[in-house]
Design a protein around this motif. Structure first.
Motif, PDB file in Angstrom:
ATOM      1  N   LYS A  34      -2.309  -8.327  16.366  1.00 30.59           N
ATOM      2  CA  LYS A  34      -0.925  -8.469  16.035  1.00 30.59           C
ATOM      3  C   LYS A  34      -0.521  -8.341  14.500  1.00 30.59           C
ATOM      4  CE  LYS A  34      -0.292 -11.473  20.103  1.00 30.59           C
ATOM      5  NZ  LYS A  34       0.303 -11.383  21.109  1.00 30.59           N
ATOM      6  N   LYS A  35      -1.386  -8.937  13.753  1.00 28.75           N
ATOM      7  CA  LYS A  35      -1.334  -8.589  12.168  1.00 28.75           C
ATOM      8  C   LYS A  35      -1.953  -7.433  11.797  1.00 28.75           C
ATOM      9  CE  LYS A  35      -0.827 -13.536  11.242  1.00 28.75           C
ATOM     10  NZ  LYS A  35      -1.668 -14.718  10.573  1.00 28.75           N
ATOM     11  N   LEU A  36      -1.338  -6.541  11.237  1.00 29.71           N
ATOM     12  CA  LEU A  36      -1.902  -5.185  11.081  1.00 29.71           C
ATOM     13  C   LEU A  36      -2.226  -5.207   9.580  1.00 29.71           C
ATOM     14  CD1 LEU A  36       0.305  -2.881  13.314  1.00 29.71           C
ATOM     15  CD2 LEU A  36      -1.977  -3.486  13.597  1.00 29.71           C
ATOM     16  N   ILE A  37      -2.489  -6.161   8.916  1.00 35.18           N
ATOM     17  CA  ILE A  37      -2.756  -6.274   7.490  1.00 35.18           C
ATOM     18  C   ILE A  37      -4.186  -5.324   7.305  1.00 35.18           C
ATOM     19  CG2 ILE A  37      -3.600  -7.735   5.491  1.00 35.18           C
ATOM     20  CD1 ILE A  37      -1.820  -9.929   6.606  1.00 35.18           C
ATOM     21  N   ALA A  38      -5.231  -5.448   8.443  1.00 36.95           N
ATOM     22  CA  ALA A  38      -6.322  -4.777   8.025  1.00 36.95           C
ATOM     23  C   ALA A  38      -6.208  -3.383   8.247  1.00 36.95           C
ATOM     24  CB  ALA A  38      -7.543  -5.523   9.086  1.00 36.95           C
ATOM     25  N   ALA A  39      -5.208  -3.105   9.145  1.00 36.20           N
ATOM     26  CA  ALA A  39      -4.935  -1.685   9.407  1.00 36.20           C
ATOM     27  C   ALA A  39      -4.357  -0.919   8.359  1.00 36.20           C
ATOM     28  CB  ALA A  39      -4.198  -1.615  10.739  1.00 36.20           C
ATOM     29  N   LEU A  40      -3.528  -1.624   7.741  1.00 34.42           N
ATOM     30  CA  LEU A  40      -2.752  -1.336   6.417  1.00 34.42           C
ATOM     31  C   LEU A  40      -3.844  -0.861   5.437  1.00 34.42           C
ATOM     32  CD1 LEU A  40      -0.171  -0.342   5.405  1.00 34.42           C
ATOM     33  CD2 LEU A  40       0.202  -2.804   4.537  1.00 34.42           C
ATOM     34  N   LYS A  41      -4.742  -1.916   5.170  1.00 27.14           N
ATOM     35  CA  LYS A  41      -5.796  -1.673   4.310  1.00 27.14           C
ATOM     36  C   LYS A  41      -6.649  -0.360   4.459  1.00 27.14           C
ATOM     37  CE  LYS A  41      -5.595  -5.796   1.873  1.00 27.14           C
ATOM     38  NZ  LYS A  41      -5.322  -5.711   0.351  1.00 27.14           N
ATOM     39  N   TYR A  42      -6.830  -0.432   5.932  1.00 28.96           N
ATOM     40  CA  TYR A  42      -7.965   0.698   6.252  1.00 28.96           C
ATOM     41  C   TYR A  42      -7.215   2.146   6.135  1.00 28.96           C
ATOM     42  CZ  TYR A  42     -11.328   3.120   9.339  1.00 28.96           C
ATOM     43  OH  TYR A  42     -12.041   4.021   9.709  1.00 28.96           O
ATOM     44  N   ILE A  43      -6.219   2.247   6.639  1.00 28.46           N
ATOM     45  CA  ILE A  43      -5.515   3.480   6.687  1.00 28.46           C
ATOM     46  C   ILE A  43      -5.040   4.219   5.238  1.00 28.46           C
ATOM     47  CG2 ILE A  43      -4.653   3.282   9.075  1.00 28.46           C
ATOM     48  CD1 ILE A  43      -1.830   2.765   7.786  1.00 28.46           C
ATOM     49  N   LYS A  44      -5.005   3.345   4.338  1.00 33.72           N
ATOM     50  CA  LYS A  44      -4.867   3.543   2.735  1.00 33.72           C
ATOM     51  C   LYS A  44      -6.327   4.514   2.534  1.00 33.72           C
ATOM     52  CE  LYS A  44      -1.900   0.036   1.071  1.00 33.72           C
ATOM     53  NZ  LYS A  44      -1.730  -1.181   0.260  1.00 33.72           N
ATOM     54  N   ARG A  45      -7.438   4.425   3.220  1.00 31.94           N
ATOM     55  CA  ARG A  45      -8.452   4.938   2.803  1.00 31.94           C
ATOM     56  C   ARG A  45      -9.104   5.998   3.766  1.00 31.94           C
ATOM     57  NH1 ARG A  45     -10.636   2.461  -1.773  1.00 31.94           N
ATOM     58  NH2 ARG A  45     -10.033   0.494  -2.313  1.00 31.94           N
ATOM     59  N   ARG A  46      -8.835   5.602   5.059  1.00 31.97           N
ATOM     60  CA  ARG A  46      -9.380   6.653   6.082  1.00 31.97           C
ATOM     61  C   ARG A  46      -8.290   6.694   7.352  1.00 31.97           C
ATOM     62  NH1 ARG A  46     -14.694   8.259   4.867  1.00 31.97           N
ATOM     63  NH2 ARG A  46     -15.383   6.695   3.502  1.00 31.97           N
ATOM     64  N   GLU A  47      -8.468   7.943   7.927  1.00 31.80           N
ATOM     65  CA  GLU A  47      -7.828   8.292   8.920  1.00 31.80           C
ATOM     66  C   GLU A  47      -8.198   7.806  10.251  1.00 31.80           C
ATOM     67  OE1 GLU A  47      -5.628  12.326  10.505  1.00 31.80           O
ATOM     68  OE2 GLU A  47      -7.226  12.595   8.978  1.00 31.80           O
ATOM     69  N   LEU A  48      -7.339   7.479  11.002  1.00 31.35           N
ATOM     70  CA  LEU A  48      -7.524   6.822  12.327  1.00 31.35           C
ATOM     71  C   LEU A  48      -8.363   7.841  13.271  1.00 31.35           C
ATOM     72  CD1 LEU A  48      -4.783   4.405  12.957  1.00 31.35           C
ATOM     73  CD2 LEU A  48      -7.083   3.772  12.421  1.00 31.35           C
ATOM     74  N   CYS A  49      -9.273   7.465  14.123  1.00 28.57           N
ATOM     75  CA  CYS A  49      -9.619   8.241  15.386  1.00 28.57           C
ATOM     76  C   CYS A  49      -8.375   8.499  16.362  1.00 28.57           C
ATOM     77  CB  CYS A  49     -10.774   7.733  16.163  1.00 28.57           C
ATOM     78  SG  CYS A  49     -10.479   6.319  17.005  1.00 28.57           S
ATOM     79  N   GLU A  50      -8.752   9.703  17.140  1.00 32.71           N
ATOM     80  CA  GLU A  50      -7.382   9.962  18.221  1.00 32.71           C
ATOM     81  C   GLU A  50      -7.063   8.883  18.880  1.00 32.71           C
ATOM     82  OE1 GLU A  50      -5.477  12.705  18.066  1.00 32.71           O
ATOM     83  OE2 GLU A  50      -6.413  13.174  16.270  1.00 32.71           O
ATOM     84  N   LYS A  51      -7.899   8.261  19.557  1.00 28.96           N
ATOM     85  CA  LYS A  51      -7.536   7.122  20.425  1.00 28.96           C
ATOM     86  C   LYS A  51      -6.769   6.121  19.694  1.00 28.96           C
ATOM     87  CE  LYS A  51      -9.636   4.148  23.836  1.00 28.96           C
ATOM     88  NZ  LYS A  51     -11.091   3.739  24.332  1.00 28.96           N
ATOM     89  N   ALA A  52      -7.204   5.678  18.364  1.00 25.83           N
ATOM     90  CA  ALA A  52      -6.707   4.521  17.704  1.00 25.83           C
ATOM     91  C   ALA A  52      -5.282   5.014  17.277  1.00 25.83           C
ATOM     92  CB  ALA A  52      -7.651   4.034  16.686  1.00 25.83           C
ATOM     93  N   LYS A  53      -5.205   6.271  16.825  1.00 26.78           N
ATOM     94  CA  LYS A  53      -4.081   6.800  16.285  1.00 26.78           C
ATOM     95  C   LYS A  53      -2.975   6.794  17.403  1.00 26.78           C
ATOM     96  CE  LYS A  53      -4.736  10.791  14.098  1.00 26.78           C
ATOM     97  NZ  LYS A  53      -4.841  12.178  13.799  1.00 26.78           N
ATOM     98  N   ASN A  54      -3.171   7.240  18.616  1.00 28.86           N
ATOM     99  CA  ASN A  54      -2.248   7.158  19.622  1.00 28.86           C
ATOM    100  C   ASN A  54      -1.771   5.820  19.842  1.00 28.86           C
ATOM    101  OD1 ASN A  54      -2.316   9.913  19.879  1.00 28.86           O
ATOM    102  ND2 ASN A  54      -3.935   9.756  21.446  1.00 28.86           N
ATOM    103  N   PHE A  55      -2.732   4.607  20.064  1.00 28.71           N
ATOM    104  CA  PHE A  55      -2.380   3.304  20.162  1.00 28.71           C
ATOM    105  C   PHE A  55      -1.470   3.068  18.980  1.00 28.71           C
ATOM    106  CE2 PHE A  55      -2.608  -1.074  20.224  1.00 28.71           C
ATOM    107  CZ  PHE A  55      -2.462  -1.382  21.536  1.00 28.71           C
ATOM    108  N   PHE A  56      -2.159   3.096  17.730  1.00 30.10           N
ATOM    109  CA  PHE A  56      -1.062   2.463  16.689  1.00 30.10           C
ATOM    110  C   PHE A  56       0.084   3.287  16.746  1.00 30.10           C
ATOM    111  CE2 PHE A  56      -0.273   3.457  12.207  1.00 30.10           C
ATOM    112  CZ  PHE A  56      -0.045   2.021  11.511  1.00 30.10           C
ATOM    113  N   ARG A  57       0.403   4.445  16.932  1.00 33.91           N
ATOM    114  CA  ARG A  57       1.823   5.200  16.926  1.00 33.91           C
ATOM    115  C   ARG A  57       2.567   4.430  17.946  1.00 33.91           C
ATOM    116  NH1 ARG A  57       2.435   9.900  14.122  1.00 33.91           N
ATOM    117  NH2 ARG A  57       0.318  10.955  13.439  1.00 33.91           N
ATOM    118  N   SER A  58       2.171   4.193  19.259  1.00 40.21           N
ATOM    119  CA  SER A  58       3.174   3.718  20.234  1.00 40.21           C
ATOM    120  C   SER A  58       3.133   2.183  20.010  1.00 40.21           C
ATOM    121  CB  SER A  58       2.622   3.913  21.561  1.00 40.21           C
ATOM    122  OG  SER A  58       1.160   3.352  21.585  1.00 40.21           O
TER     123      SER A  58
END
Length: 157
Positions: free
Chosen positions: A117-141
């Motif tokens: 629910k809290k995407l603080i970790a995701a925000l820190k991660y995406i500043k350095r690395r691109e998400l895989c396709e499955k995670a990217k699709n879930f993230f976008r939706s």
């Protein structure tokens, strides 16, 4: 290494660096002795040990949850963490940010991260690395629109 656990702990805590290095040349420390390395104020023994051997899974998890940035900065460039440790990393944004400098998370850990629910970790991660396709699709939706826009700006999607 043929020493018993008590002597390995004593070696880690009290013996000189030279004696420690001579003994670890014979083999890995047991898990509880490795845990002692995380409690030392001086990081030299830890650094010498991890340059020879990867930490056990339990010790890696303690490293991440222990908030010892100095030790993480030594360990993360050398090794990719075990899968269970990566899944724990997503709950510690600062540690995840350090880890992402050197390694991408496995797909299961990325999915755990974007499902929080809290995407603080995701925000820190995406500043350095691109998400895989499955995670990217879930993230976008499922993520907030401003986070998706931020991701798209970084990776030009």
């Amino acid at each position: 290494m043929k020493r018993n656990l008590d002597s390995q702990i004593a070696l880690t805590r009290y013996h000189s660096l030279r004696e420690f290095c001579d003994q670890i040349a014979e083999g890995k420390l047991k898990t509880k002795a490795q845990l002692e390395l995380l409690t030392l104020k001086d990081t030299v023994k830890f650094e010498r040990y991890v340059k020879k051997y990867q930490l056990d899974e339990e010790v890696e998890r303690r490293l991440v949850s222990g908030h010892r940035k100095d030790l993480m900065c030594i360990y993360f460039p050398l090794y990719r963490c075990h899968a269970s440790t990566e899944r724990l990393l997503v709950h510690y944004p600062e540690a995840l940010s350090l880890y992402a400098k050197y390694h991408s998370l496995r797909e299961t850990a990325q999915m755990d991260m974007v499902k929080q629910k809290k995407l603080i970790a995701a925000l820190k991660y995406i500043k350095r690395r691109e998400l895989c396709e499955k995670a990217k699709n879930f993230f976008r939706s499922h993520a907030e629109k401003n986070l998706v826009i931020f991701y798209d700006k970084i990776y030009g999607c």
